[in-house]
Design a protein around this motif. Structure first.
Motif, PDB file in Angstrom:
ATOM      1  N   ILE A 173       0.967  -1.133  -0.156  1.00  0.00           N
ATOM      2  CA  ILE A 173       0.216  -0.077  -0.006  1.00  0.00           C
ATOM      3  C   ILE A 173       0.719   1.179   0.025  1.00  0.00           C
ATOM      4  N   SER A 174       0.792   2.040  -0.796  1.00  0.00           N
ATOM      5  CA  SER A 174       1.522   3.328  -0.968  1.00  0.00           C
ATOM      6  C   SER A 174       0.849   4.415  -0.927  1.00  0.00           C
ATOM      7  N   GLY A 175       1.225   5.395   0.032  1.00  0.00           N
ATOM      8  CA  GLY A 175       0.689   6.688  -0.115  1.00  0.00           C
ATOM      9  C   GLY A 175       1.749   7.638  -0.772  1.00  0.00           C
ATOM     10  N   PHE A 176       1.228   8.529  -1.879  1.00  0.00           N
ATOM     11  CA  PHE A 176       2.233   9.288  -2.567  1.00  0.00           C
ATOM     12  C   PHE A 176       1.871  10.500  -2.880  1.00  0.00           C
ATOM     13  N   MET A 177       2.980  11.623  -3.002  1.00  0.00           N
ATOM     14  CA  MET A 177       2.585  12.729  -3.466  1.00  0.00           C
ATOM     15  C   MET A 177       3.547  13.084  -4.613  1.00  0.00           C
ATOM     16  N   HIS A 178       2.813  14.055  -5.775  1.00  0.00           N
ATOM     17  CA  HIS A 178       3.441  14.309  -6.814  1.00  0.00           C
ATOM     18  C   HIS A 178       3.560  15.803  -6.921  1.00  0.00           C
ATOM     19  N   THR A 179       4.595  16.385  -7.265  1.00  0.00           N
ATOM     20  CA  THR A 179       4.761  17.755  -7.436  1.00  0.00           C
ATOM     21  C   THR A 179       5.669  18.200  -8.561  1.00  0.00           C
ATOM     22  N   GLN A 180       5.401  19.244  -9.232  1.00  0.00           N
ATOM     23  CA  GLN A 180       6.336  19.959 -10.048  1.00  0.00           C
ATOM     24  C   GLN A 180       6.944  21.172  -9.500  1.00  0.00           C
ATOM     25  N   LEU A 181       8.349  21.207  -9.749  1.00  0.00           N
ATOM     26  CA  LEU A 181       9.054  22.230  -9.425  1.00  0.00           C
ATOM     27  C   LEU A 181       9.636  22.991 -10.630  1.00  0.00           C
ATOM     28  N   GLY A 182       8.897  24.138 -10.941  1.00  0.00           N
ATOM     29  CA  GLY A 182       9.126  24.901 -12.176  1.00  0.00           C
ATOM     30  C   GLY A 182       8.678  23.914 -13.248  1.00  0.00           C
ATOM     31  N   GLU A 183       9.209  24.251 -14.546  1.00  0.00           N
ATOM     32  CA  GLU A 183       8.590  23.461 -15.796  1.00  0.00           C
ATOM     33  C   GLU A 183       9.378  22.198 -16.073  1.00  0.00           C
ATOM     34  N   LYS A 184      10.546  21.860 -15.525  1.00  0.00           N
ATOM     35  CA  LYS A 184      11.356  20.757 -16.038  1.00  0.00           C
ATOM     36  C   LYS A 184      11.323  19.821 -14.953  1.00  0.00           C
ATOM     37  N   VAL A 185      11.163  20.105 -13.785  1.00  0.00           N
ATOM     38  CA  VAL A 185      11.623  18.922 -12.444  1.00  0.00           C
ATOM     39  C   VAL A 185      10.140  18.609 -12.026  1.00  0.00           C
ATOM     40  N   ASN A 186      10.235  17.131 -11.876  1.00  0.00           N
ATOM     41  CA  ASN A 186       8.979  16.510 -11.157  1.00  0.00           C
ATOM     42  C   ASN A 186       9.568  15.553 -10.145  1.00  0.00           C
ATOM     43  N   LEU A 187       8.825  15.565  -9.059  1.00  0.00           N
ATOM     44  CA  LEU A 187       9.081  14.897  -7.915  1.00  0.00           C
ATOM     45  C   LEU A 187       7.953  14.139  -7.391  1.00  0.00           C
TER      46      LEU A 187
END
Length: 457
Positions: A382-396
């Motif tokens: 079971i995975s809790g996750f968060m996705h975010t963009q940092l500017g136009e080029k970086v994704n975490l």
């Protein structure tokens, strides 16, 4: 589309997403980076976020290693990679249990145009499981001399390894905004199979002949590009590699089917739900496939007995040399026969469902439930996750994973997308990534994609 039709589809989607058990195979955070085209390998309904042609670098882009065990590499090796069976035995303290998966990409292409997304991939995939009696480690550490005059049995030892090449054609279609379905039929070219279902090693003493007898009890199946012959003059079964170009590229003799299915649906101003079924299929072996049986004991004269514990004392033999001598003796106590019926093995079946919600234009939170099932084991995540963009080029993407309801693993994934190239890396266990030799659970994936524009400016 009519409201009644949409309501029916939403009901079906909800059932698919939420009746799936909260279990999984590896919890790779790469699947939560929508900007990386390889996320479609976890759900074929995912589509590229760009209309550029994505080309992965062979052998690199999409390479994945997954390891789950009740021991780590530093149980076996100490400083300077010096091995110690005594250390392994003392650290383990219970039967050894391990599962490993390796994926090596040969070709990866993906391209989206309007509502359609096409992909083509060739990957080499290896799946292996092992289980062994920990007392065999003590036996290897001591050597056979201390067992003269005794009667002991070690086991069971089980091992299975499957190696096949996968050719896949993927297609995803956006039925309407927020709703997409995907399918990826596959051809599997089985190349190597090694199955030891249950092996025991017994040690006994023939006092009349003054010999120690080491007897392997069991059978195993081998499928590989090899020549197997029985040499009557010396009473030995020889197994020698004999690869052919067709065995290396595509082995059409051992051809099998598989398929991936997936869907995504985003509610208006609400969450997005996803569901997928991966690797629904099997691999079959018959060409160059043999059943091999142990038929006799390996005999050691009392004068030839060795110990492997104390290098500065008499009759010492290094454990790896003792294992080599044991291996050299195996052809003299085995018989091999070609199989009559095809051996069928289910590949690990993966089922997943997820729910995510946009918090802002650049952030998403979600929960993923996944399962991997084979005949011999089932893994849960079971995975809790968060996705975010940092500017136009970086994704975490960051994850907190619960493995088999008893192990927490913190994971992370990151990607950088430039004009012509994209880099990405992910792991489901940050602590293992920092110190991989001490990790018992680790999934690592990385890659480099080239991006080529397919539209005129």
């Amino acid at each position: 589309m009519k409201k009644a039709s949409k309501s029916l589809i939403l009901i079906v989607l909800s059932i698919l997403a939420f009746v799936i058990p909260g279990k999984s195979q590896d919890g790779n955070p790469l699947q939560f980076l929508p900007g990386v085209s390889q996320s479609s390998l976890f759900n074929p309904a995912h589509q590229n976020k760009t209309e550029k042609l994505v080309i992965g670098i062979p052998l690199i882009s999409g390479s994945t290693f997954d390891w789950k065990a009740n021991f780590s590499i530093d149980y076996i090796f100490s400083k300077n990679f010096a091995y110690s069976f005594a250390n392994f035995y003392n650290e383990l303290g219970e039967p050894g249990d391990a599962v490993a998966n390796l994926e090596i990409p040969m070709i990866y292409l993906s391209w989206r145009t309007e509502e359609h997304n096409f992909s083509f991939s060739i990957r080499d995939r290896v799946y292996a499981t092992a289980y062994f009696d920990d007392e065999i480690l003590n036996f290897l550490d001591l050597g056979i001399q201390p067992y003269y005059g005794k009667s002991e049995e070690f086991g069971p030892i089980t091992f299975k390894s499957i190696y096949y090449r996968e050719l896949a054609l993927g297609y995803s279609y956006k039925i309407w905004d927020g709703f997409s379905v995907g399918i990826r039929p596959k051809l599997l070219f089985a190349r190597f199979y090694y199955d030891v279902p249950e092996l025991y090693i017994s040690v006994s003493t023939d006092t009349e002949q003054e010999q120690l007898l080491m007897t392997p009890n069991g059978t195993y199946t081998l499928s590989a590009p090899v020549d197997v012959n029985y040499i009557e003059e010396i009473g030995a079964t020889t197994i020698r590699p004999n690869p052919r170009p067709t065995d290396y590229i595509f082995n059409f003799h051992n051809l099998s089917p598989a398929i991936d299915l997936g869907l995504n649906y985003k509610f208006d101003n609400g969450p997005e739900i996803s569901a997928s079924v991966l690797d629904l299929g099997y691999v079959g072996f018959k060409h160059n496939t043999y059943d091999i049986e142990f038929t006799d004991a390996i005999r050691y004269n009392e004068a030839d007995l060795y110990q492997s514990k104390y290098p500065d004392q008499p009759s010492y033999k290094e454990p790896k040399l003792a294992l080599q001598d044991f291996s050299d003796s195996i052809p003299f106590v085995t018989l091999a026969e070609s199989i009559d019926n095809r051996v069928i093995e289910q590949i690990p079946l993966k089922i997943a469902g997820s729910l995510k919600q946009e918090i802002s234009n650049k952030m998403e939170l979600g929960l993923s439930a996944q399962l991997t099932h084979t005949k011999s084991y089932t893994d849960n995540y079971i995975s809790g996750f968060m996705h975010t963009q940092l500017g136009e080029k970086v994704n975490l993407a960051a994850t907190v994973n619960l493995l088999n309801f008893n192990k927490f693993l913190p994971g992370i994934a990151a990607s950088y997308t430039g004009r012509w190239v994209q880099y990405y890396i992910s792991t489901n266990n940050i602590t293992g990534f920092v110190k991989p030799t001490s990790a018992k659970y680790l999934n690592l994936s990385f890659g480099v994609n080239f991006l080529f524009s397919t539209t005129e400016k």
